[in-house]
Motif scaffolding. Structure first.
Motif: not given
Length: 55
Positions: A4, A6, A19-21, A24
Motif C-alpha cells: 500500500k 501512503r 494514499t493510492q487514490s 485521504s
C-alpha cells in the motif's frame, strides 16, 4: 499481502495524508492543539506521555 502507498506532506501547520487514490485526509497542528479532517476531532498534547482527544 499487497503493498500500500501512503505518504504525508507537511506545509507549516498543515499536514496532508495521501494514499493510492489521492488525498485521504488533512489536519492542522498549532502548538499542542491539532484537528483532523477525516475524524473531525480535536486533540491536545499534555505534558509527559499524556494527551486528550475529543470523543
Amino acid at each position: 499481502m499487497p503493498i500500500k502507498f501512503r505518504q504525508r506532506k507537511s506545509f507549516g501547520p498543515l499536514k496532508f495524508n495521501f494514499t493510492q487514490s489521492g488525498l485521504s485526509s488533512w489536519g492542522i497542528k498549532i502548538g499542542p492543539w491539532s484537528w483532523n479532517s477525516r475524524t473531525r476531532k480535536n486533540s491536545v498534547d499534555l505534558p509527559g506521555p499524556l494527551s486528550w482527544r475529543q470523543r
